[in-house]
Scaffold this active site. Sequence first.
Site, PDB file in Angstrom:
ATOM      1  N   GLY A 100       0.802  -1.214   0.000  1.00 17.02           N
ATOM      2  CA  GLY A 100       0.000   0.000   0.000  1.00 17.02           C
ATOM      3  C   GLY A 100       0.838   1.268   0.000  1.00 17.02           C
ATOM      4  O   GLY A 100       1.806   1.411  -0.753  1.00 17.02           O
ATOM      5  N   SER A 101       0.494   2.204   0.859  1.00 11.86           N
ATOM      6  CA  SER A 101       1.138   3.514   0.872  1.00 11.86           C
ATOM      7  C   SER A 101       2.574   3.508   1.366  1.00 11.86           C
ATOM      8  O   SER A 101       3.273   4.522   1.218  1.00 11.86           O
ATOM      9  CB  SER A 101       0.326   4.481   1.728  1.00 11.86           C
ATOM     10  OG  SER A 101      -0.775   4.969   1.007  1.00 11.86           O
ATOM     11  N   VAL A 102       3.028   2.412   1.926  1.00 15.74           N
ATOM     12  CA  VAL A 102       4.446   2.311   2.243  1.00 15.74           C
ATOM     13  C   VAL A 102       5.261   2.453   0.955  1.00 15.74           C
ATOM     14  O   VAL A 102       6.442   2.810   0.975  1.00 15.74           O
ATOM     15  CB  VAL A 102       4.742   0.981   2.976  1.00 15.74           C
ATOM     16  CG1 VAL A 102       6.232   0.767   3.197  1.00 15.74           C
ATOM     17  CG2 VAL A 102       4.013   0.956   4.323  1.00 15.74           C
ATOM     18  N   SER A 103       4.610   2.221  -0.186  1.00 19.56           N
ATOM     19  CA  SER A 103       5.246   2.361  -1.498  1.00 19.56           C
ATOM     20  C   SER A 103       5.595   3.806  -1.849  1.00 19.56           C
ATOM     21  O   SER A 103       6.450   4.041  -2.716  1.00 19.56           O
ATOM     22  CB  SER A 103       4.301   1.842  -2.594  1.00 19.56           C
ATOM     23  OG  SER A 103       3.824   0.546  -2.327  1.00 19.56           O
ATOM     24  N   LYS A 104       4.948   4.777  -1.234  1.00 15.79           N
ATOM     25  CA  LYS A 104       5.116   6.173  -1.654  1.00 15.79           C
ATOM     26  C   LYS A 104       6.560   6.640  -1.558  1.00 15.79           C
ATOM     27  O   LYS A 104       7.014   7.467  -2.355  1.00 15.79           O
ATOM     28  CB  LYS A 104       4.189   7.079  -0.850  1.00 15.79           C
ATOM     29  CG  LYS A 104       2.729   6.993  -1.268  1.00 15.79           C
ATOM     30  CD  LYS A 104       1.875   8.002  -0.522  1.00 15.79           C
ATOM     31  CE  LYS A 104       0.464   8.090  -1.116  1.00 15.79           C
ATOM     32  NZ  LYS A 104      -0.337   6.889  -0.923  1.00 15.79           N
TER      33      LYS A 104
END
Length: 377
Positions: A100-104
């Site tokens: 999820g947003s850990v990818s940002k």
Amino acid sequence: MPGRRSSRPATLLAACLLLAGCTGATGTTATTTATVPDRVDVERSSRDSDALLERVLADDAPGCSAAVGVDGEVVWAGARGLADLASGRPLTTSTTLDVGSVSKQFTATAVLLLEQDGVVALGDPLSRWVPDLPAWAGTVTLGHLVHQTSGIPDYLADLEAAGVLLTDRRTQQDALAAIAAHPELAAPPGARFDYSNSNYVLLAEVVAAAAGRPLAEFLADRVFGPLDLAMVLDPSGADPANADVTSARSYTRTATSVPWQPAGSRFEQVGDGSVQTTPSELVRWADVYRTGALGGPELLAAQVGDPVPVEGSTGYGAGLFVERTGPLSHAGSWAGFLSGFAVSGDRRVAVAVSCNGDQAGTDDLDRVWPALRGEWL
């Protein structure tokens, strides 16, 4: 429709350094050559972490995988639960999950690498790199996108309001169309921090335009490959039809009294999420925030230096929440997948957790993540 949400943040015994074992029922402590901080007792904390997973996670339901790194070396990893309820396949420390947003932070790093190359500048207007947007694109800079201060509304809220389901297939162009449909911004660029997934979908487009290749290829060549990280940017990893036996399927339920239901997403957007990996690889990656190994001190300063204020002592850097005293963190939630990522204030110790079951009210991440952070950080 659940979004990719933002962040929710003794000594080593010689025997454990010499053995490849120090194993528990659900985890392993790896041999390490790193000099472990005095505050960290790897043997005790590994034992307590194994016991935590055993205590709070069922072995016949979706579960969690977790890892701890010291100076980029994995010192403990554990997993419990099932990666696939239909087949009974267990979740292991080598099972990949959508983070999820850990990818940002990876998308932001791609932009910063291009800035270091002299190809883009954070002061560039968005309109220079992404066409067919309203006039406000001339007032929004790449820096506003990276630091979540653009004022651009979140496209996920738009899709949800339109009745779009996560199991409906939607493309990057669909997301861009939803963003472009806003004639005005929610706030003037730079006025305030306002977390929006639209910012990072647009950054993926910036990377593609500036580098001449998709974000997934750029990350593979400039980030994952050079650091020897087993990571891939691929939204199909969350597809409920994905039959890859090395990855996990995701599930949701409304309460403990109801069965788990298959989840997943057929969205194809990138930039705001969609990295597939394991917690062990995330804590290995975390060491760039200590060493600057990827792009040197200049890139490191751009990643974590001078974050924009969020609230209290927290700021937002390049895809990461940054505490005034040094700790870094981000969380992710997408289509039944939950993740947490955190780095200690001295940047030496990192903890990552990924789970494949999202339950309303409280979930496995809520039970595991704070306890592991308290144990190791």
